[in-house]
Design a protein around this motif. Structure first.
Motif, mmCIF file in Angstrom:
data_model
loop_
_atom_site.group_PDB
_atom_site.id
_atom_site.type_symbol
_atom_site.label_atom_id
_atom_site.label_comp_id
_atom_site.label_asym_id
_atom_site.label_seq_id
_atom_site.Cartn_x
_atom_site.Cartn_y
_atom_site.Cartn_z
ATOM 1 N N LYS A 1 -6.536 12.547 -16.569
ATOM 2 C CA LYS A 1 -5.847 13.607 -16.808
ATOM 3 C C LYS A 1 -4.233 13.133 -16.910
ATOM 4 C CE LYS A 1 -4.453 18.169 -14.672
ATOM 5 N NZ LYS A 1 -4.758 18.949 -13.629
ATOM 6 N N ALA A 2 -3.269 12.844 -16.582
ATOM 7 C CA ALA A 2 -2.098 12.191 -17.040
ATOM 8 C C ALA A 2 -2.475 11.433 -18.312
ATOM 9 C CB ALA A 2 -1.836 11.272 -15.829
ATOM 10 N N ALA A 3 -3.119 11.193 -18.242
ATOM 11 C CA ALA A 3 -3.208 9.911 -19.426
ATOM 12 C C ALA A 3 -3.318 10.660 -20.689
ATOM 13 C CB ALA A 3 -3.903 8.656 -19.572
ATOM 14 N N ASP A 4 -4.257 11.994 -20.411
ATOM 15 C CA ASP A 4 -4.726 12.672 -21.620
ATOM 16 C C ASP A 4 -5.683 11.797 -21.850
ATOM 17 O OD1 ASP A 4 -5.645 14.976 -22.739
ATOM 18 O OD2 ASP A 4 -3.962 13.930 -24.578
ATOM 19 N N GLN A 5 -6.911 11.555 -21.091
ATOM 20 C CA GLN A 5 -8.137 10.742 -21.266
ATOM 21 C C GLN A 5 -9.129 10.930 -21.119
ATOM 22 O OE1 GLN A 5 -7.815 7.725 -23.809
ATOM 23 N NE2 GLN A 5 -5.422 7.295 -23.989
ATOM 24 N N LYS A 6 -10.421 10.527 -21.447
ATOM 25 C CA LYS A 6 -11.374 11.211 -20.837
ATOM 26 C C LYS A 6 -11.752 10.592 -19.797
ATOM 27 C CE LYS A 6 -13.924 13.733 -25.075
ATOM 28 N NZ LYS A 6 -14.574 13.530 -25.900
ATOM 29 N N ALA A 7 -12.294 10.871 -18.543
ATOM 30 C CA ALA A 7 -12.382 10.553 -17.166
ATOM 31 C C ALA A 7 -13.825 9.066 -17.793
ATOM 32 C CB ALA A 7 -13.064 10.912 -16.195
ATOM 33 N N LYS A 8 -14.281 9.408 -18.458
ATOM 34 C CA LYS A 8 -16.348 8.888 -18.538
ATOM 35 C C LYS A 8 -15.352 7.079 -18.983
ATOM 36 C CE LYS A 8 -17.389 10.778 -22.835
ATOM 37 N NZ LYS A 8 -18.568 11.122 -23.593
ATOM 38 N N GLY A 9 -14.142 6.793 -19.893
ATOM 39 C CA GLY A 9 -14.192 6.199 -20.389
ATOM 40 C C GLY A 9 -13.540 4.607 -19.128
ATOM 41 N N LEU A 10 -12.788 5.303 -18.014
ATOM 42 C CA LEU A 10 -12.457 4.919 -17.121
ATOM 43 C C LEU A 10 -13.314 4.743 -15.732
ATOM 44 C CD1 LEU A 10 -10.081 3.379 -15.893
ATOM 45 C CD2 LEU A 10 -8.401 6.060 -15.077
ATOM 46 N N HIS A 11 -13.285 3.265 -15.236
ATOM 47 C CA HIS A 11 -14.004 3.106 -14.393
ATOM 48 C C HIS A 11 -14.137 2.390 -12.882
ATOM 49 C CE1 HIS A 11 -17.067 3.860 -17.222
ATOM 50 N NE2 HIS A 11 -16.548 2.701 -17.942
ATOM 51 N N ALA A 12 -14.160 2.964 -11.764
ATOM 52 C CA ALA A 12 -13.330 2.492 -10.383
ATOM 53 C C ALA A 12 -15.197 1.863 -9.737
ATOM 54 C CB ALA A 12 -12.291 4.023 -9.632
ATOM 55 N N ALA A 13 -14.016 1.251 -9.038
ATOM 56 C CA ALA A 13 -15.338 1.014 -8.444
ATOM 57 C C ALA A 13 -14.845 0.653 -6.868
ATOM 58 C CB ALA A 13 -15.736 -1.170 -8.499
ATOM 59 N N ILE A 14 -15.277 0.130 -6.088
ATOM 60 C CA ILE A 14 -15.189 0.137 -4.313
ATOM 61 C C ILE A 14 -16.014 -0.875 -3.881
ATOM 62 C CG2 ILE A 14 -14.910 1.579 -2.144
ATOM 63 C CD1 ILE A 14 -13.405 3.696 -3.214
ATOM 64 N N ALA A 15 -15.712 -1.665 -3.203
ATOM 65 C CA ALA A 15 -16.889 -2.069 -1.905
ATOM 66 C C ALA A 15 -16.147 -2.153 -0.783
ATOM 67 C CB ALA A 15 -17.474 -3.361 -2.500
ATOM 68 N N SER A 16 -16.314 -2.015 0.702
ATOM 69 C CA SER A 16 -16.398 -2.038 1.734
ATOM 70 C C SER A 16 -16.922 -2.875 2.313
ATOM 71 C CB SER A 16 -15.778 -0.869 2.279
ATOM 72 O OG SER A 16 -14.829 -0.733 2.990
ATOM 73 N N VAL A 17 -16.837 -3.613 3.241
ATOM 74 C CA VAL A 17 -17.777 -4.718 3.969
ATOM 75 C C VAL A 17 -17.288 -5.200 5.499
ATOM 76 C CG1 VAL A 17 -18.480 -7.101 4.381
ATOM 77 C CG2 VAL A 17 -17.839 -6.027 1.960
ATOM 78 N N ASP A 18 -17.879 -4.891 6.321
ATOM 79 C CA ASP A 18 -17.514 -4.725 7.470
ATOM 80 C C ASP A 18 -17.258 -6.740 8.653
ATOM 81 O OD1 ASP A 18 -17.375 -3.675 11.038
ATOM 82 O OD2 ASP A 18 -19.111 -5.186 11.066
ATOM 83 N N VAL A 19 -16.453 -6.798 8.534
ATOM 84 C CA VAL A 19 -15.691 -7.711 9.186
ATOM 85 C C VAL A 19 -16.824 -8.415 9.739
ATOM 86 C CG1 VAL A 19 -13.825 -9.298 9.958
ATOM 87 C CG2 VAL A 19 -13.686 -7.731 7.962
ATOM 88 N N GLY A 20 -17.502 -9.316 10.160
ATOM 89 C CA GLY A 20 -18.129 -10.415 11.142
ATOM 90 C C GLY A 20 -19.384 -10.342 11.284
ATOM 91 N N SER A 21 -20.457 -9.394 10.044
ATOM 92 C CA SER A 21 -21.304 -9.106 9.979
ATOM 93 C C SER A 21 -22.017 -8.646 8.445
ATOM 94 C CB SER A 21 -22.010 -7.925 10.582
ATOM 95 O OG SER A 21 -21.405 -7.054 9.489
ATOM 96 N N GLY A 22 -20.892 -8.874 8.120
ATOM 97 C CA GLY A 22 -21.633 -8.775 6.383
ATOM 98 C C GLY A 22 -22.099 -7.392 5.508
ATOM 99 N N GLU A 23 -22.071 -6.371 6.107
ATOM 100 C CA GLU A 23 -22.820 -5.412 6.298
ATOM 101 C C GLU A 23 -22.133 -4.864 5.523
ATOM 102 O OE1 GLU A 23 -25.445 -4.623 10.729
ATOM 103 O OE2 GLU A 23 -23.815 -3.456 9.604
ATOM 104 N N VAL A 24 -22.536 -3.289 4.521
ATOM 105 C CA VAL A 24 -21.541 -2.846 3.586
ATOM 106 C C VAL A 24 -22.046 -1.317 4.209
ATOM 107 C CG1 VAL A 24 -21.369 -2.450 1.604
ATOM 108 C CG2 VAL A 24 -22.361 -5.095 1.723
ATOM 109 N N LEU A 25 -20.397 -1.127 4.148
ATOM 110 C CA LEU A 25 -20.146 0.091 5.178
ATOM 111 C C LEU A 25 -20.498 1.291 3.472
ATOM 112 C CD1 LEU A 25 -19.893 -1.712 7.872
ATOM 113 C CD2 LEU A 25 -17.905 -0.008 8.195
#
Length: 727
Positions: free
Chosen positions: A330-354
């Protein structure tokens, strides 16, 4: 003197002969017992209802609490049809693919029965059958039990079915029952799912594709992932060869069809994959198939699959990623579908993906950005830091913070905006993401690039196939190496876990219909770096948050260690990162643009910024997610730094390569190091650089490397093949 020896040999021979006779009698008795068991089994085991259990057992997938439902793997898409409603091509193709002696064998070979009897005597496990009849029977029992009773019963049912039913009925039952992937059970549903046609109208190439896919949909369905199309083509040609050998098609037809796969129309994916959770469901399926579960049975086997995903954390990841991408667009006056965010969150000590956010909707775009490798930028410097600490350097070792040219190189190493820092220690170099200092560190390490790459991979930053950007040269710490967000989160978790690495996983355990645990994740610690080294890495990465390029996340209210990163090709920023951890949780955030993820991010830069930095939207996304994900977790402190190699004098870059110093700096460690240096580094330039942006460093992070690769990817639909800086 001779006679006793002869008697001894004679007694030995009689003893050995007696032993062999006893063993032979034992074997014969065992075989008789085995055959008796076989005979009794054949007489007493009846053929069950072939569809009753198969149609009613549903596999549910749960969040880590075991109560909240994530989804279901049993949305069965099936339409039973008669034998004459199936094309001749699909019948011939399946026989060529799965059981070329089908029309002449007895369903279970006599040799196989003898081997089964011998296995019964020895107490060994029975192996699954390879005939179509045995596969058909196996599909009827969807408990996945590895018990003797179940396998024993399966064997004899197959033999009875082979004697009591016609080959046409068996093949029709098999083709109406087997799983083809895409939620499709049976050839009619598969024909619709793959080619939007009826089974009676399948062409020979389409039939060969379906016969190839059913062997392992996860490996051969081209919509399932990278590499599947090539694997499918190889199996497709194998099946065509089998059809030609059996006379089902002519050699001319084989040569014609083998040139390429038929076209696949766009078919809507099953709605259970809709939205962000579709990426999680596919990861669960893939992990269980890799663990040995049969995909057809998994989808209808009545299991309870408990994942590692935390419901609240997952909701926070979706909200943070989607909220910040919309804000940036919105701030850049662009379509959001062209911008991709990725998140990966891992538990320390077990490798479990939370939690994991791979995209907005799996059905619309199945590329999982959280598992897609892209250039890591300055986040890769953490591995250079660890490699230096592992090999003789300390946090107060001093390196060149000015522009300089490595020996044998023609391109100078520069910092962002060509800033000159003078001599800097590793704490300062990490906090301000000083390119020149990390290249200096790399050149001073014996076989430095290889050591850095090795530490990265040991920590969990897996090198993708082909290893784009992993070329071992002095610029490797600048982060042209491609790694996925999930692997970066896991690698940083290694530093939080005292240097111990755990593989990531998304399934905790699997229970059967009787609530019995039939599979459980196995967590194994592997030493990646020394404990003391990990503590010093954490201390240096903490400075990034406290006073460096990641200051914007310091409001979390708990200790945080991490690193910003921005990677570019020519004048385009192609990926921006923020990877950081608390004592309990490690999270990576990556932003990319365009359909291939190789587009320019700068059009989405924060208002007032000319460049899309890792310290802006990526750090803000990380903070928004972590505020929710850590809510209720106790505040745990990081261990104090160990100050490895503190007895060493600060190291300087060679005089021949050092640029003139802008001011004198005394960074010699105190006799007794404390948790913090006794003096803050004061290597700030005395004059303002001419190309410095209007914002002050405290207002805008400066983690973007200026020595970007000089070549754009030749194919914008693929990952960069050689994104390294020219030397």
């Amino acid at each position: 003197m001779v006679e006793p020896k002869k008697k001894s040999r004679s007694r030995g021979k009689r003893w050995a002969l007696g032993l062999l006779q006893s063993f032979g009698i034992f074997v014969v008795l065992g075989l008789i017992a085995g055959v008796a068991v076989v005979a009794v089994g054949y007489q007493t085991i009846d053929i069950p209802d072939p569809n009753k259990d198969f149609q009613t057992n549903t596999t549910f997938v749960y969040y880590r609490d075991g109560k909240s439902t994530l989804g279901s793997l049993a949305v069965q898409n099936r339409q039973t049809i008669d034998y004459d409603q199936m094309s001749q091509g699909i019948k011939d193709a399946v026989v060529a693919a799965e059981n070329r002696s089908f029309w002449t064998d007895k369903g279970v070979s006599i040799k196989g029965m003898v081997r089964a009897a011998w296995a019964i005597v020895r107490g060994d496990s029975l192996q699954g059958g390879s005939t179509i009849t045995q596969q058909y029977v196996k599909v009827l029992y969807l408990t996945q039990d590895q018990t003797f009773t179940r396998k024993f019963k399966e064997l004899f049912v197959a033999y009875k079915v082979g004697r009591q039913q016609s080959k046409e009925d068996i093949l029709a039952g098999y083709l109406n029952t087997i799983y083809f992937g895409r939620g499709a059970y049976g050839v009619q549903a598969a024909s619709k799912s793959y080619f939007n046609t009826d089974a009676k109208d399948l062409t020979i190439p389409q039939s060969v594709v379906l016969a190839s896919v059913l062997n392992n949909p996860g490996l051969f369905d081209p919509s399932e992932g990278d590499g599947n199309t090539e694997r499918l083509l190889q199996r497709y040609r194998y099946v065509l060869q089998g059809m030609a050998d059996l006379g089902s098609i002519t050699p001319q037809q084989q040569a014609k069809y083998a040139r390429s796969l038929p076209k696949f129309p766009d078919i809507p994916v099953n709605s259970r994959y809709a939205g962000p959770k579709g990426f999680l469901m596919k990861m669960v399926e893939n992990e269980l198939v890799a663990a040995g579960f049969d995909q057809g049975q998994l989808n209808g086997g009545g299991y309870k699959v408990i994942t590692t995903f935390d419901k609240d954390a997952q909701q926070a990841a979706v909200k943070a990623a989607q909220g910040k991408t919309k804000e940036a667009a919105k701030a850049a006056d662009q379509k959001a579908k062209g911008l991709h965010a990725a998140i990966a969150s891992v538990d320390v000590g077990s490798g479990e993906v939370l939690a994991l956010y791979g995209g907005q909707n799996y059905i619309k775009n199945s590329r999982n950005w959280a598992t897609t490798p892209r250039p890591t930028g300055s986040t890769f410097k953490a591995f250079a830091l660890a490699a230096g600490l592992e090999n003789g350097f300390g946090l107060r070792s001093v390196f060149n913070g000015n522009t300089w040219t490595p020996a044998g190189d023609s391109v100078p190493i520069r910092n962002e905006f060509s800033r000159q820092y003078g001599p800097v220690n590793l704490i300062k170099a990490t906090a301000d993401s000083i390119n020149t200092a990390f290249v200096d560190l790399t050149t001073q390490l014996a076989d430095g690039p290889a050591k850095i790459a090795a530490v990265a991979q040991a920590a969990g930053a897996q090198k993708p196939k082909g290893g784009p950007g992993w070329e071992e040269n002095s610029r490797i710490p600048l982060g042209v190496a491609e790694v996925s967000p999930l692997n970066m989160a896991n690698a940083y978790a290694t530093f939080a876990n005292d240097g111990l690495h755990n593989d990531t996983h998304v399934v905790r355990e699997v229970r059967d219909a009787k609530n019995k645990v039939v599979w459980k994740a196995h967590v194994k610690d592997n030493r990646a770096v020394g404990k003391d080294v990990s503590h010093d890495v954490t201390y240096a990465l903490s400075s990034v948050v406290e006073e460096g390029t990641g200051r914007s996340v310091s409001t979390l209210g708990r200790p945080v260690a991490g690193k910003t990163g921005t990677a570019g090709v020519k004048d385009d920023v192609v990926s921006a990162w923020f990877v950081a951890y608390t004592k309990q949780l490690s999270t990576a955030v990556m932003y990319v643009a365009g359909d291939s993820g190789n587009g320019d991010l700068d059009p989405y830069a924060r208002p007032g910024d000319s460049t899309f930095f890792g310290g802006t939207y990526p750090a803000q996304t990380w903070s928004a997610y972590m505020e929710k994900a850590t809510d209720g977790m106790p505040v745990e402190q990081f261990p104090p730094p160990a100050w490895v190699h503190r007895e060493m004098a600060p190291r300087q870059a060679p005089r021949s390569t050092r640029a003139p110093q802008t001011q004198k700096q005394d960074d010699k460690p105190a006799d007794k190091p404390t948790d913090k240096p006794t003096e803050k580094p004061t290597d700030k330039p005395t004059s303002k650089p001419t190309d410095k942006p209007s914002e002050t460093p405290s207002e805008k992070p400066s983690d973007k490397p200026s020595d970007k690769p000089t070549q754009k990817p030749s194919n914008p639909t693929t990952q960069p093949t050689n994104p390294t800086t020219k030397s």
